[in-house]
Design a protein around this motif. Structure first.
Motif, PDB file in Angstrom:
ATOM      1  N   LEU A 514       0.824  -1.206   0.000  1.00  0.00           N
ATOM      2  CA  LEU A 514       0.000   0.000   0.000  1.00  0.00           C
ATOM      3  C   LEU A 514       0.857   1.255   0.000  1.00  0.00           C
ATOM      4  CD1 LEU A 514      -2.876   1.212   0.219  1.00  0.00           C
ATOM      5  CD2 LEU A 514      -2.623   1.092   2.702  1.00  0.00           C
ATOM      6  N   PHE A 515       1.997   1.205   0.675  1.00  0.00           N
ATOM      7  CA  PHE A 515       2.896   2.355   0.701  1.00  0.00           C
ATOM      8  C   PHE A 515       3.350   2.713  -0.713  1.00  0.00           C
ATOM      9  CE2 PHE A 515       7.324   3.751   0.545  1.00  0.00           C
ATOM     10  CZ  PHE A 515       7.257   4.934   1.260  1.00  0.00           C
ATOM     11  N   PHE A 516       3.707   1.721  -1.511  1.00  0.00           N
ATOM     12  CA  PHE A 516       4.170   1.984  -2.877  1.00  0.00           C
ATOM     13  C   PHE A 516       3.028   2.467  -3.767  1.00  0.00           C
ATOM     14  CE2 PHE A 516       7.274  -1.000  -1.158  1.00  0.00           C
ATOM     15  CZ  PHE A 516       8.462  -0.375  -1.499  1.00  0.00           C
ATOM     16  N   ILE A 517       1.828   1.968  -3.522  1.00  0.00           N
ATOM     17  CA  ILE A 517       0.678   2.422  -4.304  1.00  0.00           C
ATOM     18  C   ILE A 517       0.380   3.889  -4.013  1.00  0.00           C
ATOM     19  CG2 ILE A 517      -1.803   2.111  -4.662  1.00  0.00           C
ATOM     20  CD1 ILE A 517      -1.389  -0.864  -4.092  1.00  0.00           C
ATOM     21  N   LEU A 518       0.373   4.263  -2.738  1.00  0.00           N
ATOM     22  CA  LEU A 518       0.126   5.659  -2.378  1.00  0.00           C
ATOM     23  C   LEU A 518       1.232   6.553  -2.915  1.00  0.00           C
ATOM     24  CD1 LEU A 518      -1.156   5.368   1.317  1.00  0.00           C
ATOM     25  CD2 LEU A 518      -2.489   5.642  -0.772  1.00  0.00           C
ATOM     26  N   TYR A 527       4.274   3.097 -11.208  1.00  0.00           N
ATOM     27  CA  TYR A 527       3.998   1.838 -10.503  1.00  0.00           C
ATOM     28  C   TYR A 527       3.716   0.788 -11.562  1.00  0.00           C
ATOM     29  CZ  TYR A 527       2.285  -1.598  -7.195  1.00  0.00           C
ATOM     30  OH  TYR A 527       2.146  -2.741  -6.445  1.00  0.00           O
ATOM     31  N   TYR A 528       4.607  -0.198 -11.642  1.00  0.00           N
ATOM     32  CA  TYR A 528       4.412  -1.199 -12.670  1.00  0.00           C
ATOM     33  C   TYR A 528       4.753  -2.604 -12.175  1.00  0.00           C
ATOM     34  CZ  TYR A 528       4.093  -3.119 -17.362  1.00  0.00           C
ATOM     35  OH  TYR A 528       3.700  -3.855 -18.445  1.00  0.00           O
ATOM     36  N   ILE A 529       4.775  -2.799 -10.882  1.00  0.00           N
ATOM     37  CA  ILE A 529       5.095  -4.116 -10.328  1.00  0.00           C
ATOM     38  C   ILE A 529       3.792  -4.866 -10.048  1.00  0.00           C
ATOM     39  CG2 ILE A 529       7.402  -3.719  -9.416  1.00  0.00           C
ATOM     40  CD1 ILE A 529       6.166  -2.760  -6.854  1.00  0.00           C
ATOM     41  N   PHE A 530       3.007  -5.032 -11.107  1.00  0.00           N
ATOM     42  CA  PHE A 530       1.707  -5.664 -10.954  1.00  0.00           C
ATOM     43  C   PHE A 530       1.837  -7.154 -10.651  1.00  0.00           C
ATOM     44  CE2 PHE A 530       0.633  -1.921 -13.589  1.00  0.00           C
ATOM     45  CZ  PHE A 530      -0.291  -1.344 -12.735  1.00  0.00           C
ATOM     46  N   GLY A 531       2.993  -7.747 -10.956  1.00  0.00           N
ATOM     47  CA  GLY A 531       3.197  -9.138 -10.562  1.00  0.00           C
ATOM     48  C   GLY A 531       3.155  -9.291  -9.062  1.00  0.00           C
ATOM     49  N   PHE A 532       3.898  -8.413  -8.353  1.00  0.00           N
ATOM     50  CA  PHE A 532       3.860  -8.409  -6.894  1.00  0.00           C
ATOM     51  C   PHE A 532       2.452  -8.093  -6.393  1.00  0.00           C
ATOM     52  CE2 PHE A 532       8.535  -7.771  -7.013  1.00  0.00           C
ATOM     53  CZ  PHE A 532       8.878  -8.748  -6.094  1.00  0.00           C
ATOM     54  N   LEU A 533       1.824  -7.105  -7.017  1.00  0.00           N
ATOM     55  CA  LEU A 533       0.504  -6.663  -6.558  1.00  0.00           C
ATOM     56  C   LEU A 533      -0.527  -7.779  -6.701  1.00  0.00           C
ATOM     57  CD1 LEU A 533      -1.073  -4.256  -5.448  1.00  0.00           C
ATOM     58  CD2 LEU A 533      -1.576  -3.579  -7.794  1.00  0.00           C
ATOM     59  N   PHE A 534      -0.428  -8.542  -7.782  1.00  0.00           N
ATOM     60  CA  PHE A 534      -1.373  -9.642  -7.987  1.00  0.00           C
ATOM     61  C   PHE A 534      -1.203 -10.715  -6.915  1.00  0.00           C
ATOM     62  CE2 PHE A 534      -2.704 -13.592 -10.263  1.00  0.00           C
ATOM     63  CZ  PHE A 534      -4.038 -13.252 -10.408  1.00  0.00           C
ATOM     64  N   ILE A 535       0.049 -11.009  -6.564  1.00  0.00           N
ATOM     65  CA  ILE A 535       0.306 -11.987  -5.502  1.00  0.00           C
ATOM     66  C   ILE A 535      -0.257 -11.484  -4.176  1.00  0.00           C
ATOM     67  CG2 ILE A 535       2.092 -13.241  -4.242  1.00  0.00           C
ATOM     68  CD1 ILE A 535       1.785 -14.029  -7.181  1.00  0.00           C
TER      69      ILE A 535
END
Length: 638
Positions: A514-518, A527-535
Motif C-alpha cells: 500500500l505504501f508503494f501504491i500511495l 507503478y508497474y510491479i503488478f506481478g507483486f501486486l497480484f500476488i
C-alpha cells in the motif's frame, strides 16, 4: 488443505519470478515508429503537476512559448480523469541532428505573469513533456548508489534562491533546456527508434548586444562559437518588466537499449527487497491462519461429528456442541437483509473488476506506454461486471425469502455508484473552482453517466433477473420458528471488538505494498510491479477468508448465530485501518498545505477505502457462508 496451500505458494513464486525477470509487454497496436536521419520529431507538452497541491494545470496556463496553433491530442477517458492535457509545442527536433542554443521565444514579464510563475515555483510545479509516447525525465544519481539513476517526471518550473551576500529570496525560472534524445539505430536500414527522452534544465540570464531581433546572436550561448550553457551563468530572475529568453539544446545519444525494453529503465524496481519482504510477511500471516483453519476443520469435522453421540462428560458436551445448539437459527434471515444483499452484490461486482484488471495488468496489457489505460479499463470493467453483481445480490435475496427482485436490483445498481458519484462530483467542483485541468469536463462526465446508466444498470438488471430465476439455495438445516436466546457473551467476543480485530490481519498483509501504491498516486511515480501486486491481492483474498472463518467459528461456539453482518464487517473493517494509514501517510510523507488539496486527498482516499471495504467484506461473507453450510451439512441433526 496443506497440499493445496503448497501448490498455491509454488504457483505464486513462479508468477513473481516470471514478472521479476520479464521485460515490458505492450498493448496490441502500440507499434514502434522508425525515424530516418533529419526526420522531424514533434515534442508534445502535458500538464503541470505538483506533489504539494495535487492540482494539475495545463502547460499553457503559464505564459510559455506557444506554437502558431495549439492542437489538443485525442485523450482517452483515463487520461482526462488523471488531468492529462496533451498539446503540441514549439519545440521541434530533427532525428540525429544536434541543435545548439535554439531560441524559442522572447517574453517580457508583467506583474500578472511574474506572479503566475512565482506561484508555480513556490508550489514546486513540474513541466511534463512527451516525445514518441515517452515522458520527459530528469535523471538523478542516487546518493546511496552512485552507479544507479533515479528518474523524476518532468522538470521544475523554477527554483528559489539567494544571491551571495543578499538575504532576499528570489525566484529563478528554468528557461534553458538541454534535451537528450536516446535512440537505437538499426545498422541495416539506418532507421532509428527513440528509447529515451531526458532533460537538464538551467536558469540563464541570456545576454546579447544591441536591440533584439530574429537575427540577434546571444553571447551566453552561441552555436557558431560552439559555446554551451554550463550552469555557471547568472540565473534568470522572475520579476515585473524582466525579459526572458527561452532556449534549448538537443543532443542525440545512440543507445544499445532496444525499443521493446525502453521502459525498463523508467520502471526499474530499486526496492525489490522490500517487496519480497512484503510477500514473505503476508505468506507468514496466511500460513498462521491456514493452520488455525485446518485445526478448526479437523476438530469440527472429525471430532465433533464422529463423537456427537459419544460424549463422556457434561463439560465436554458443553464445549464440543456449542455450535450445534444454534442449528435452528444459524440460517435465520438477518436484520436489514436487503442492505446486506446490496453490499454483497456490489462487492462481487467490485471484486470482478479488480481481479480482471489485476490479471490484465500483470500480463502487461496496461503498461505505462498506454497512458490512462489502467483507469479506463477499470471503469469499463466495473460497468461490465454489473452482470455478476446483479446476479449475486438477487440470488442471495431469494435465499433470504425475498420476493421483490426488481427493488433489490435497483438498489444494487444505484446505491454504491450514487455515493461514489456524489463525493466525486463535490471533489470535481472544488477542482473546477481552482481552475485546474484536473476538473472533469462536461463531455467526460456525460461519458461516465452513460457507462453507469447505459451499460452497468441494464447489466445489473439482467444479472438480477437471471439470479432470481435460479432455484433457491436450500439451507442444510431447517430454521426454527422461535428464535433462540443468545447467551451473554464474554468480553472478548464483543461484536465491535471482534470486528476490529478481524480487520488487522488483512490490512497487515497489504500495508507494505500500500505504501508503494500511495507513493505512485500522490508522489507521481511509476507503478508497474503488478506481478507483486497480484500476488498480494491473492494473499489478501485468502487472509480475509480465513480470519473470517476463524472468528465465525468462535462466534458460533459461543451460541451467537448473528453471523451474517458480522462476517461482512469482520474483514471489511480492514478498510478502517487503510484509511487510518492513509491519514498517517498524509502527515508523514506528503507536504500538502492548501486546504483544497487536503480535502481532495482525504476525499479520494475515502473512496478508495470504501471500495476496499466492499471487496474485503464480500470475501469474508462468502467464506463464512461456505463454512457454515459445510459444517451444518456434515452433521445429522435429530
Amino acid at each position: 488443505m496443506a497440499k493445496r496451500l503448497w501448490i498455491c505458494v509454488c504457483f505464486m513464486f513462479l508468477i513473481i519470478h516470471h514478472f521479476h525477470i520479464a521485460t515490458c509487454f505492450y498493448l496490441p497496436g502500440v507499434a514502434p515508429e522508425d525515424f530516418h536521419k533529419g526526420e522531424p520529431l514533434r515534442v508534445k507538452v502535458n500538464k503541470l503537476s505538483s506533489t504539494k497541491t495535487q492540482l494539475p494545470y495545463s502547460y499553457y496556463s503559464l505564459p510559455y512559448c506557444r506554437p502558431d496553433h495549439i492542437i489538443d491530442s485525442a485523450e482517452n477517458l483515463g487520461e482526462v480523469l488523471r488531468g492529462d492535457r496533451i498539446e503540441n509545442s514549439p519545440y521541434m527536433f530533427k532525428m540525429r541532428e544536434p541543435q545548439m542554443c535554439n531560441v524559442v521565444c522572447r517574453l517580457i514579464l508583467n506583474a500578472k505573469t511574474a506572479k503566475e510563475f512565482k506561484e508555480k515555483i513556490d508550489d514546486e510545479y513540474r513541466v511534463n513533456m512527451i516525445l514518441d509516447n515517452l515522458p520527459l525525465v530528469v535523471p538523478l544519481r542516487r546518493p546511496d548508489k552512485e552507479s544507479s539513476l533515479v528518474y523524476l517526471h518532468g522538470f521544475l518550473v523554477g527554483l528559489k534562491g539567494q544571491y551571495a551576500g543578499n538575504k532576499d529570496e528570489k525566484h529563478f525560472i528554468h528557461n534553458h533546456l538541454t534535451f537528450v534524445v536516446k535512440h537505437h539505430r538499426d545498422p541495416v536500414t539506418e532507421f532509428s527508434r527513440i528509447v529515451g527522452f531526458e532533460v537538464k534544465p538551467f536558469s540563464v540570464k541570456h545576454e546579447y548586444e544591441g536591440e533584439w531581433d530574429e537575427n540577434t546572436r546571444l553571447s551566453t550561448c552561441d552555436p557558431h562559437a560552439k559555446k554551451l550553457i554550463s550552469g555557471s551563468e547568472p540565473p534568470q530572475e522572475v520579476e515585473d518588466k524582466k525579459e526572458i529568453l527561452f532556449t534549448y539544446d538537443v543532443e542525440f545519444q545512440e543507445s544499445d537499449v532496444k525499443w521493446a525494453s525502453r521502459w525498463d529503465s523508467y520502471l526499474l524496481m530499486t526496492d525489490d527487497e522490500i517487496h519480497w519482504f512484503s510477500i514473505i510477511n503476508s505468506l507468514m500471516i496466511v500460513l498462521f491462519l491456514s493452520g488455525m483453519v485446518a485445526m478448526i476443520m479437523l476438530r469440527t469435522l472429525y471430532r465433533d461429528i464422529s463423537k456427537y453421540n459419544q460424549l463422556e462428560t457434561q463439560e465436554e458436551a458443553q464445549e464440543e456442541t456449542g455450535w450445534k445448539l444454534v442449528h435452528g437459527d444459524v440460517f435465520r434471515t438477518p436484520s436489514n437483509s436487503d442492505l446486506l444483499c446490496v453490499y454483497v452484490g456490489t462487492g462481487v461486482q467490485f471484486f470482478g473488476m479488480v481481479l480482471v484488471t489485476m490479471m490484465f495488468a500483470a500480463l502487461g496489457f496496461l503498461s505505462p506506454s498506454n497512458r490512462g489505460g489502467l483507469m479506463t479499463a477499470m471503469l469499463l470493467l466495473w460497468a461490465l461486471m454489473g452482470l455478476i453483481g446483479g446476479y449475486s445480490s438477487a440470488r442471495l435475496y431469494k435465499q433470504l425469502n425475498g420476493t421483490e427482485w426488481k427493488k433489490i436490483t435497483l438498489k444494487t445498481a444505484f446505491m454504491f455508484p450514487s455515493i461514489v458519484f456524489a463525493i466525486f462530483f463535490v471533489l470535481n467542483a472544488l477542482i473546477w473552482g481552482q481552475r485546474s485541468s484536473g476538473a472533469v469536463p462536461f463531455g467526460t462526465m456525460f461519458a461516465l453517466v452513460f457507462l453507469w446508466f447505459g451499460i452497468s444498470v441494464p447489466l445489473v438488471f439482467l444479472g438480477g433477473h437471471i439470479g432470481f430465476k435460479k432455484p433457491e439455495i436450500e439451507d442444510p438445516v431447517k430454521t426454527s420458528k422461535i428464535p433462540r436466546q443468545i447467551p451473554e457473551q464474554a468480553w472478548y467476543m464483543n461484536s465491535v471488538l471482534s470486528i476490529l480485530i478481524g480487520g488487522i490481519l488483512p490490512f497487515g498483509a497489504v500495508f507494505i505494498e500500500l505504501f508503494f501504491i500511495l507513493t505512485s498516486i500522490w508522489l507521481h511515480q511509476f507503478y508497474y510491479i503488478f506481478g507483486f501486486l497480484f500476488i498480494v491481492f491473492l494473499i489478501l483474498l485468502v487472509t480475509c477468508a480465513e480470519i473470517t472463518i476463524v472468528l465465525c467459528y468462535f462466534q458460533l461456539c459461543s451460541e451467537d448465530y448473528m453471523w451474517w453482518w458480522r462476517s461482512y464487517l469482520t474483514s471489511g473493517s480492514s478498510a478502517l485501518y487503510l484509511f487510518l494509514y492513509a491519514t498517517f501517510y498524509f502527515f508523514t510523507k506528503l507536504e500538502i498545505t492548501k486546504p483544497v488539496s487536503g480535502v481532495l486527498y482525504f476525499g479520494y482516499m475515502l473512496l478508495l477505502s470504501y471500495g476496499f471495504f466492499v471487496v474485503t467484506g464480500t470475501i469474508g461473507f462468502y467464506a463464512c457462508f461456505w463454512f457454515t453450510r459445510l459444517i451444518y451439512s456434515s452433521v445429522k441433526i435429530d
